[in-house]
Design an enzyme around this catalytic site. Sequence first.
Site, mmCIF file in Angstrom:
data_model
loop_
_atom_site.group_PDB
_atom_site.id
_atom_site.type_symbol
_atom_site.label_atom_id
_atom_site.label_comp_id
_atom_site.label_asym_id
_atom_site.label_seq_id
_atom_site.Cartn_x
_atom_site.Cartn_y
_atom_site.Cartn_z
ATOM 1 N N GLY A 26 13.113 0.806 -5.033
ATOM 2 C CA GLY A 26 13.805 0.892 -3.739
ATOM 3 C C GLY A 26 12.773 1.380 -2.746
ATOM 4 O O GLY A 26 11.912 2.187 -3.127
ATOM 5 N N ASN A 30 9.989 3.999 -3.827
ATOM 6 C CA ASN A 30 8.630 3.575 -4.176
ATOM 7 C C ASN A 30 7.600 4.453 -3.455
ATOM 8 O O ASN A 30 6.593 4.852 -4.035
ATOM 9 C CB ASN A 30 8.390 2.109 -3.786
ATOM 10 C CG ASN A 30 9.414 1.164 -4.391
ATOM 11 O OD1 ASN A 30 10.026 1.494 -5.404
ATOM 12 N ND2 ASN A 30 9.608 0.008 -3.781
ATOM 13 N N TYR A 84 19.615 -5.281 -8.654
ATOM 14 C CA TYR A 84 19.181 -6.589 -8.166
ATOM 15 C C TYR A 84 18.429 -7.322 -9.259
ATOM 16 O O TYR A 84 17.869 -6.714 -10.160
ATOM 17 C CB TYR A 84 18.348 -6.482 -6.887
ATOM 18 C CG TYR A 84 17.005 -5.812 -7.007
ATOM 19 C CD1 TYR A 84 16.899 -4.426 -6.950
ATOM 20 C CD2 TYR A 84 15.842 -6.563 -7.137
ATOM 21 C CE1 TYR A 84 15.661 -3.811 -7.029
ATOM 22 C CE2 TYR A 84 14.593 -5.951 -7.215
ATOM 23 C CZ TYR A 84 14.516 -4.572 -7.165
ATOM 24 O OH TYR A 84 13.299 -3.963 -7.245
ATOM 25 N N TYR A 98 21.384 -9.358 -4.989
ATOM 26 C CA TYR A 98 21.714 -7.923 -5.001
ATOM 27 C C TYR A 98 23.183 -7.666 -5.312
ATOM 28 O O TYR A 98 24.058 -8.404 -4.874
ATOM 29 C CB TYR A 98 21.441 -7.320 -3.616
ATOM 30 C CG TYR A 98 19.979 -7.257 -3.268
ATOM 31 C CD1 TYR A 98 19.229 -6.136 -3.588
ATOM 32 C CD2 TYR A 98 19.363 -8.314 -2.604
ATOM 33 C CE1 TYR A 98 17.877 -6.070 -3.256
ATOM 34 C CE2 TYR A 98 18.017 -8.254 -2.269
ATOM 35 C CZ TYR A 98 17.276 -7.131 -2.598
ATOM 36 O OH TYR A 98 15.951 -7.070 -2.275
ATOM 37 N N ARG A 100 24.928 -4.349 -4.519
ATOM 38 C CA ARG A 100 24.704 -2.983 -4.018
ATOM 39 C C ARG A 100 25.741 -2.554 -2.983
ATOM 40 O O ARG A 100 25.611 -1.471 -2.409
ATOM 41 C CB ARG A 100 23.300 -2.889 -3.395
ATOM 42 C CG ARG A 100 23.179 -3.619 -2.068
ATOM 43 C CD ARG A 100 21.787 -3.776 -1.549
ATOM 44 N NE ARG A 100 21.029 -2.533 -1.389
ATOM 45 C CZ ARG A 100 19.800 -2.506 -0.863
ATOM 46 N NH1 ARG A 100 19.230 -3.627 -0.450
ATOM 47 N NH2 ARG A 100 19.156 -1.369 -0.746
ATOM 48 N N ARG A 165 15.742 -5.639 6.709
ATOM 49 C CA ARG A 165 16.286 -6.591 5.744
ATOM 50 C C ARG A 165 17.518 -7.237 6.379
ATOM 51 O O ARG A 165 18.591 -6.635 6.411
ATOM 52 C CB ARG A 165 16.712 -5.886 4.440
ATOM 53 C CG ARG A 165 15.578 -5.266 3.654
ATOM 54 C CD ARG A 165 14.636 -6.307 3.048
ATOM 55 N NE ARG A 165 13.546 -5.689 2.314
ATOM 56 C CZ ARG A 165 12.415 -5.242 2.853
ATOM 57 N NH1 ARG A 165 12.205 -5.341 4.160
ATOM 58 N NH2 ARG A 165 11.476 -4.705 2.106
ATOM 59 N N LYS A 223 1.418 -1.560 10.875
ATOM 60 C CA LYS A 223 0.873 -2.351 9.763
ATOM 61 C C LYS A 223 0.961 -3.826 10.110
ATOM 62 O O LYS A 223 1.893 -4.257 10.779
ATOM 63 C CB LYS A 223 1.680 -2.061 8.489
ATOM 64 C CG LYS A 223 1.541 -0.644 7.993
ATOM 65 C CD LYS A 223 2.593 -0.305 6.945
ATOM 66 C CE LYS A 223 3.939 -0.079 7.573
ATOM 67 N NZ LYS A 223 5.008 0.245 6.627
ATOM 68 N N GLY A 256 4.016 -2.194 1.700
ATOM 69 C CA GLY A 256 4.289 -1.264 2.796
ATOM 70 C C GLY A 256 4.809 0.078 2.279
ATOM 71 O O GLY A 256 4.510 1.125 2.859
ATOM 72 N N ASP A 257 5.559 0.060 1.186
ATOM 73 C CA ASP A 257 6.108 1.308 0.626
ATOM 74 C C ASP A 257 4.978 2.178 0.086
ATOM 75 O O ASP A 257 4.943 3.393 0.320
ATOM 76 C CB ASP A 257 7.086 1.030 -0.525
ATOM 77 C CG ASP A 257 8.150 0.020 -0.141
ATOM 78 O OD1 ASP A 257 8.425 -0.127 1.062
ATOM 79 O OD2 ASP A 257 8.699 -0.634 -1.053
HETATM 80 P P1 ADP Z 1 5.283 -4.692 4.361
HETATM 81 O O1 ADP Z 1 5.285 -4.602 2.853
HETATM 82 O O2 ADP Z 1 6.006 -3.553 5.014
HETATM 83 O O3 ADP Z 1 5.605 -6.045 4.918
HETATM 84 P P2 ADP Z 1 2.540 -5.281 5.108
HETATM 85 O O4 ADP Z 1 2.614 -6.654 4.565
HETATM 86 O O5 ADP Z 1 2.189 -5.134 6.545
HETATM 87 O O6 ADP Z 1 3.788 -4.384 4.810
HETATM 88 O O7 ADP Z 1 1.462 -4.516 4.237
HETATM 89 C C1 ADP Z 1 1.383 -3.108 4.226
HETATM 90 C C2 ADP Z 1 -0.026 -2.706 3.945
HETATM 91 O O8 ADP Z 1 -0.436 -3.252 2.672
HETATM 92 C C3 ADP Z 1 -1.032 -3.255 4.938
HETATM 93 O O9 ADP Z 1 -1.152 -2.428 6.079
HETATM 94 C C4 ADP Z 1 -2.293 -3.262 4.101
HETATM 95 O O10 ADP Z 1 -2.837 -1.959 4.050
HETATM 96 C C5 ADP Z 1 -1.789 -3.636 2.720
HETATM 97 N N1 ADP Z 1 -1.894 -5.096 2.533
HETATM 98 C C6 ADP Z 1 -0.943 -6.025 2.656
HETATM 99 N N2 ADP Z 1 -1.425 -7.274 2.414
HETATM 100 C C7 ADP Z 1 -2.733 -7.112 2.112
HETATM 101 C C8 ADP Z 1 -3.812 -7.983 1.735
HETATM 102 N N3 ADP Z 1 -3.646 -9.296 1.609
HETATM 103 N N4 ADP Z 1 -5.017 -7.432 1.488
HETATM 104 C C9 ADP Z 1 -5.233 -6.103 1.571
HETATM 105 N N5 ADP Z 1 -4.257 -5.233 1.901
HETATM 106 C C10 ADP Z 1 -3.031 -5.705 2.180
#
Ligand code: ADP
Length: 312
Positions: A26, A30, A84, A98, A100, A165, A223, A256-257
């Site tokens: 979750g 995470n 899920y 899911y 939930r 989501r 991010k 992202g988590d």
């Molecule tokens: P979310 O999971 O919230 O969509 P992101 O896709 O923006 O988040 O990714 C979160 C973080 O994970 C990024 O800021 C980066 O640090 C890392 N990350 C994601 N994709 C890559 C990638 N292809 N190569 C290296 N780091 C990545």
Amino acid sequence: MRVGFIGECMAELKQVDGLLQEGFAGDTFNSAVYLKRTFPALESYFISAIGSDPLSKEMLEFTRGESINTRFLYAHPDKHIGLYKIYTDACGERSFTYWRNDSAAKGLMSLLNESDAASLTAMDMVLFSGISLAVLNREDLNKFWRLLGKLKDSGTQIGFDMNHRPALWKGRNDAKALYEKAFEVADIALPGLEDFNFLYGFESVEEIVSFLAPFSFKLLVIKNGSRAVTLVDAEGEVSEVGFTPVKNVVDTTSAGDAFNGVFLGAYLSGEKPESCVKKAAQCAGFVIQHPGAIVDKASYSDLVSSFSPSLA
Ligand code: ADP
């Protein structure tokens, strides 16, 4: 230092080599795991509700196995944890179904009494997300905002990531109204460009920076997948922190988590924001090269022990 993660952890089912495998995950959960694995000296609390059934107890064991403090993980007498299942089609494309809608986590605010709410003021930081907001029973949201206000007044820093989501919301406007309330209370906001693109149509980080300029964060961390992370400090100073993109991406679930958990852990350990981003990006980059939201413990601990002194 104590960090609380508010949200929902669910049981996860997936087929591995023809066998059904069970796990737990979750978004904020995470983050709690990755913070604790990376910064064992910090106390990581998961703030949520589970059931009293055997599956909930397994989740509790899993949580304790990650050395996460469960003092604020309540057991509802009748409800169960959400569930899920991950389906992977012939092209390797994943989809999720899911169960939930009636999970125990929705009722967190009615299980959290006044005395525990007061104890939560001892947290140095709490993180919640758009998923935490969407999951909580609507009628409990005012109580939730009051709790956050009380924590903030007591000096607890508030972290927020939209983690949008669409399936959990009636529509974009419904979500946007609550996210803007969350940005008002947040000290550290950690949104992603993708969510802003979906909800507001923004295509650049600059648009997000101007949109969020009226809010008063201590730090804004934007991010953008494999591209540089943008930092905006309390004075509005903007900087970019780059990292090496990962080429052999296996599973982006929880990138992202992991980023959020490690970033906050580094931040609370006194590291400079730029160094927090570097460490968080390194961990998130590792997580996406391994399957599952929560990657194998042993290999993750090799990563943590490999951090060079210049990153620490
Ligand atoms: P979310 O999971 O919230 O969509 P992101 O896709 O923006 O988040 O990714 C979160 C973080 O994970 C990024 O800021 C980066 O640090 C890392 N990350 C994601 N994709 C890559 C990638 N292809 N190569 C290296 N780091 C990545």
